[in-house]
Write an enzyme that holds these catalytic residues in place. Structure first.
Site, PDB file in Angstrom:
ATOM      1  N   ASP A  17       0.847  -1.196   0.000  1.00 46.31           N
ATOM      2  CA  ASP A  17       0.000   0.000   0.000  1.00 46.31           C
ATOM      3  C   ASP A  17       0.880   1.243   0.000  1.00 46.31           C
ATOM      4  O   ASP A  17       1.980   1.240   0.578  1.00 46.31           O
ATOM      5  CB  ASP A  17      -0.923   0.029   1.215  1.00 46.31           C
ATOM      6  CG  ASP A  17      -1.904   1.185   1.153  1.00 46.31           C
ATOM      7  OD1 ASP A  17      -2.860   1.102   0.369  1.00 46.31           O
ATOM      8  OD2 ASP A  17      -1.704   2.189   1.860  1.00 46.31           O
ATOM      9  N   GLU A  19       0.737   5.678   0.436  1.00 44.99           N
ATOM     10  CA  GLU A  19       0.028   6.929   0.703  1.00 44.99           C
ATOM     11  C   GLU A  19       0.695   8.004  -0.145  1.00 44.99           C
ATOM     12  O   GLU A  19       1.926   8.018  -0.283  1.00 44.99           O
ATOM     13  CB  GLU A  19       0.074   7.309   2.191  1.00 44.99           C
ATOM     14  CG  GLU A  19      -0.520   6.256   3.122  1.00 44.99           C
ATOM     15  CD  GLU A  19      -1.978   5.961   2.844  1.00 44.99           C
ATOM     16  OE1 GLU A  19      -2.693   6.887   2.383  1.00 44.99           O
ATOM     17  OE2 GLU A  19      -2.403   4.811   3.044  1.00 44.99           O
ATOM     18  N   HIS A 151      -5.630   4.421   6.332  1.00 42.72           N
ATOM     19  CA  HIS A 151      -4.868   5.390   5.529  1.00 42.72           C
ATOM     20  C   HIS A 151      -3.437   5.568   6.062  1.00 42.72           C
ATOM     21  O   HIS A 151      -2.848   6.625   5.866  1.00 42.72           O
ATOM     22  CB  HIS A 151      -5.599   6.733   5.447  1.00 42.72           C
ATOM     23  CG  HIS A 151      -6.986   6.613   4.898  1.00 42.72           C
ATOM     24  ND1 HIS A 151      -7.243   6.241   3.598  1.00 42.72           N
ATOM     25  CD2 HIS A 151      -8.198   6.781   5.490  1.00 42.72           C
ATOM     26  CE1 HIS A 151      -8.556   6.200   3.411  1.00 42.72           C
ATOM     27  NE2 HIS A 151      -9.153   6.525   4.533  1.00 42.72           N
ATOM     28  N   ASP A 156      -2.787  -0.525   6.267  1.00 44.00           N
ATOM     29  CA  ASP A 156      -3.649  -0.867   5.138  1.00 44.00           C
ATOM     30  C   ASP A 156      -3.147  -2.118   4.418  1.00 44.00           C
ATOM     31  O   ASP A 156      -3.939  -2.944   3.962  1.00 44.00           O
ATOM     32  CB  ASP A 156      -3.725   0.302   4.144  1.00 44.00           C
ATOM     33  CG  ASP A 156      -4.647   1.412   4.626  1.00 44.00           C
ATOM     34  OD1 ASP A 156      -5.266   1.256   5.694  1.00 44.00           O
ATOM     35  OD2 ASP A 156      -4.733   2.454   3.948  1.00 44.00           O
TER      36      ASP A 156
END
Length: 896
Positions: A17, A19, A151, A156
């Protein structure tokens, strides 16, 4: 295959994942990377690192992730983190991600390509759970996965790994024929998920699981049983007399409805309206009934309608404008009415929800696309979703599917909207099932669009009826303008022509259907010749259509009046039809007309070449023939629509071009809808009720009565049971300039920031234009960021439904909305404290519809514009107070 599956499953996999500072890999940057290695449901180890993006992190991203610009100031650049990430991943055979394409796009932009097979848990979930929701947080919650810090990349990634484990178990529980069909479709559409599905097939084979369904993963017998209808006809029954006394008993404070609900509040206005509805239906009158918010008008018309339908053995049609009200009627109000009637000694009440053809899946068109030789990735994914959904649905209604925009645009190719000339008794049919339910129902719930379409196309769409209830009646004239008019969109014609040619087009499918078959060689050659003729005709039509659209866009540009909105409407008046540029458009239309006639002729010839070959063994024969007929009908409808637009100007019709950023539409509408409604809808009814919370202007219903051509209708105005004087404060700032002045848009964000800060969020702002909303949102975000108040803007932060859901979840937020949320929005108690109307909702004076209709009045402003604005204003005002406990303020930023 077994050896390959064993090797793939023997190694740990990874979940990944990222961000980022935003959604665009070309302009945004990674701020955190997280990954875990896992095997089954066991996480083995994890990797996480902040990344310095060398740019400020937007306030909304800081709020969402908790990652601040200060936190990443000393973090390494992604070039250094990438090496550590690849080292952590090692030689894992599979990398899992939620909406993995998003993460891969940022990695590829940074020069990192993962050699492993990519598996998207969102794609898996969309097929395994057709109704949604699909956010990682919602799926984690549904599967009991603890997501402590949403998040954040590592958290995540960990949730994604556990989610995949749960989805894998669900995948293996499917019937092997479903897995095989899903794998076939994924491979045909070039989706990488096909490799994972092949592994699942191998695992199921090793476990000795045998298919129960036939080829294609659909249990047709089970589907047929689910669609079986109890064909008990309506009959006249007299256990409860449809009288005023019966109505009052049912609605009494100690009556059946009160006992069922428990928290019943007796409302005199509700009883008055119910009695008036009963009298109108029994006496053959038309009633216009305004019932303010809180009256409970749904029960006030459903109870007398049900009594009458049960006694006379005739249906009552109830029409609404919004899906939310339809769902309320079918899922809440009608079950309550049925139980209340049974408690009072009535026989069972039956009701049905009936929608337009385009809402229902056509199994024949589904079979046609499922057997195509080529599929786009999006169509392959949609077909896989429908395949599994068919094991759950009893309605075939697309409302049961949560479709992304790209999939929603493809639904028309599968729906009954394009299905024509279907032979009866050839297997299950969702549309026929819905119509049978409606045929046997006492109450038939529809929307205004279907109601009006049925009034134009006599027979077939609705069962015969003589009693009508129109709720949300203030939308009836607007919907009639659409249904009695014409709209031909550039994108729709492009898609129609595109589906006829190319690798997955009808022409190729018709020819490939002969391999193998028992058809004579001369018939195959005939179909090949027709298919080639169709391809040539389509190419000519595409060229002519593109030329016409380019000319129409240029014409619209020449007459465009200054606007900042996303679309421009240009009236086609008699004066403009005399311009030289219009003559050029007419020449372009003549080329399109001839070209589309050629396409229609080619489709008819292709259909004729296939006739009589039922026993010849052609692949997917019935679906292929139906598709050829349906596409020919669609071409005819396009021709009819364009002919209406380009033919000589009629004084009773309004014409305009609608030019948007990515599309063009040719539009016609009737100048007045009232006479058409009177002739096609109201004439012949034995009784009708039109109701809404907003029908009158200062107690006067003359404007809407004139619009609907109902001057002799009985009128009833019932106030709201709410005490607005004590529940609502109305504020009009006196220090703001009028909206037309240049400084107004600069001041609005400042005022809204002050309001939101004072209310701690909990603020809804209604705009009349998208451009004003966008400008305000951009200016407002930095003003509220430090206070932790989130700015949610419709169309920017999501669809209306999405932003409303986010608003109700947030502790502190301000929601900026436009047209679709001016009404029908019922927020949970306590979530809204302040309602702001940015400006008075007057119609755009340059709109072709407004300009043409305004000329019918001696004083257009007072007789037309002002009444419309007042009704719209009242609809917006009604968003604040929905129950007796609601309190708040309405702020109007328009001193006019």
């Amino acid at each position: 295959m077994l050896e390959g599956a064993d090797a793939l499953l023997a190694e740990p996999w990874a979940a990944l994942d990222l961000e980022t500072t935003g959604l665009d890999p070309a302009h945004d940057a990674i701020i955190e990377v997280g990954a875990v290695r896992f095997q089954g449901s066991r996480v083995l180890d994890a990797f996480s690192s902040l990344v310095n993006p060398y740019r400020p992190i937007p306030p909304e991203v800081e709020r969402l992730t908790g990652i601040t610009s200060r936190a990443v100031a000393d973090a390494p650049p992604f070039a250094l983190v990438a090496g550590r990430l690849l080292e952590f991943l090692g030689r894992v055979p599979v990398v899992v991600g939620h909406n993995l394409a998003f993460d891969l796009s940022f990695l590829e932009r940074a020069g990192v390509r993962l050699p492993a097979l990519g598996v998207d848990t969102q794609e898996l979930a969309e097929v395994l759970f057709p109704r949604g929701p699909y956010s990682l947080g919602a799926l984690a919650l549904a599967h009991g996965i603890l997501l402590r810090r949403a998040h954040r990349a590592e958290e995540d990634a960990r949730a994604t790994a556990l989610l995949f484990s749960a989805l894998w178990e669900r995948l293996l529980s499917l019937d092997p024929s479903q897995v095989a069909e899903w794998r076939r479709l994924a491979s045909l559409g070039g989706r990488p998920l096909g490799r994972l599905l092949a592994v699942a097939e191998a695992v199921q084979a090793r476990q000795g699981i045998r298919p129960r369904f036939g080829p294609g993963g659909v249990d047709t017998d089970h589907l047929t049983r689910r669609l079986a209808i109890a064909s008990v006809p309506r009959s006249r029954q007299r256990p409860l007399p449809p009288t005023v006394e019966t109505v009052r008993t049912l609605l009494a404070s100690d009556g059946p409805c009160a006992r069922l609900l428990g928290s019943w509040e007796h409302r005199p206005q509700q009883g008055e309206m119910a009695c008036a509805v009963l009298q109108a239906l029994q006496e053959g009158r038309i009633l216009l009934a305004e019932a303010g918010t809180g009256v409970g008008k749904s029960l006030a018309y459903l109870i007398p309608s049900a009594l009458l339908a049960l006694e006379r053995g005739e249906p009552v049609v109830v029409s609404t404008a919004t899906v939310s009200l339809q769902e309320q009627l079918v899922q809440k109000d009608l079950p309550l009415v049925a139980k209340a009637l049974e408690m009072a000694g009535s026989p069972a009440l039956r009701w049905a929800l009936l929608k337009g053809r385009g809402h229902y899946l056509c199994l024949r068109r589904f079979a046609y696309w499922r057997n195509a030789s080529h599929l786009s990735p999006d169509m392959a994914h949609l077909l896989a979703r429908v395949t599994l959904w068919l094991e759950q649905t009893a309605t075939g209604d697309r409302a049961e599917l949560t479709l992304a925009p790209r999939q929603a645009s493809l639904w028309g190719d599968l729906s009954a909207q394009g299905a024509v000339s279907c032979p009866d008794g050839r297997g299950p049919c969702f549309l026929e099932s819905a119509r049978t339910r409606a045929d046997n129902a006492h109450i038939i719930v529809v929307n205004h669009a279907l109601l009006l379409r049925a009034s134009v196309l006599e027979g077939g769409l609705l069962p015969s009826y003589r009693y009508l209830i129109v709720d949300e009646a203030h939308h009836l004239a607007e919907e009639a303008t659409r249904q009695f008019g014409v709209r031909v969109e550039q994108g729709g014609v492009d898609a129609l022509l595109g589906n006829l040619v190319g690798p997955g087009g009808l022409a190729v499918s018709a020819v490939s259907a002969y391999r193998p078959s028992r058809a004579r060689e001369d018939r195959r050659r005939q179909t090949e010749a027709c298919a080639q003729a169709l391809e040539r005709a389509v190419r000519r039509a595409q060229e002519a259509w593109a030329t016409l659209c380019q000319g129409a866009l240029a014409f619209a540009g020449q007459h465009q009046q200054g606007t900042a909105e996303a679309s421009t409407e240009v009236a086609i008046t008699p004066e403009r039809r005399r311009e030289r540029a219009w003559a050029s458009l007419l020449a372009g239309w003549e080329s399109v007309r001839l070209a589309l006639r050629g396409v229609e002729d080619a489709l008819n010839a292709l259909h004729a070449s296939l006739e009589g070959l039922e026993q010849a063994g052609l692949h997917n024969y019935e679906a292929l023939v139906a598709e050829a007929q349906g596409r020919a009908q669609e071409v005819r409808e396009v021709l009819q629509g364009l002919a209406t637009f380009f033919n000589p100007h009629r004084s009773d019709t309004i014409y305009w071009l609608e030019a948007g950023n990515s599309d063009l539409a040719f539009v016609c509408a009737p100048l007045q809808v009232g006479p058409i409604l009177q002739e096609r809808l109201f004439k012949g009814l034995a009784g009708a009720v039109l109701t809404s919370a907003t029908l009158s202007v200062a107690g006067d219903m003359a404007p809407i009565a004139n619009d609907l051509a109902l001057p002799d209708a009985r009128q009833l105005v019932l106030g709201s049971p709410f005490d607005y004087r004590t529940q609502v404060a109305v504020v009009v700032p006196t220090d703001l300039p009028e909206p037309e002045r240049g400084e107004y848009p600069l001041r609005v964000p400042q005022v809204l920031a002050s309001i939101a800060l004072s209310a701690g969020g909990h603020t809804l702002v209604l705009f009349t234009s998208h451009s004003a909303l966008r400008h305000t949102a951009a200016s407002l975000r930095p003003l509220l960021a430090s206070a932790g108040i989130r700015v949610l803007a419709q169309g920017i932060d999501g669809t209306p439904q999405q932003v409303v859901e986010q608003f109700t979840r947030e502790e502190k937020a301000i929601l900026l909305a436009t047209a679709s949320l001016w009404e029908g929005l019922d927020l949970p108690a306590g979530s809204l404290r302040v309602l702001v109307l940015a400006r008075l909702p007057f119609a755009v004076p340059t709109s072709p519809l407004y300009s043409a209709r305004a000329q019918l009045y001696s004083d257009p402003f007072r007789e037309y514009a002002l009444p419309q604005a007042i009704l719209r204003f009242r609809q917006g005002f009604g968003r604040l107070v929905r129950r007796r406990s609601d309190r708040g303020a309405v702020v109007v930023l328009d001193s006019r």
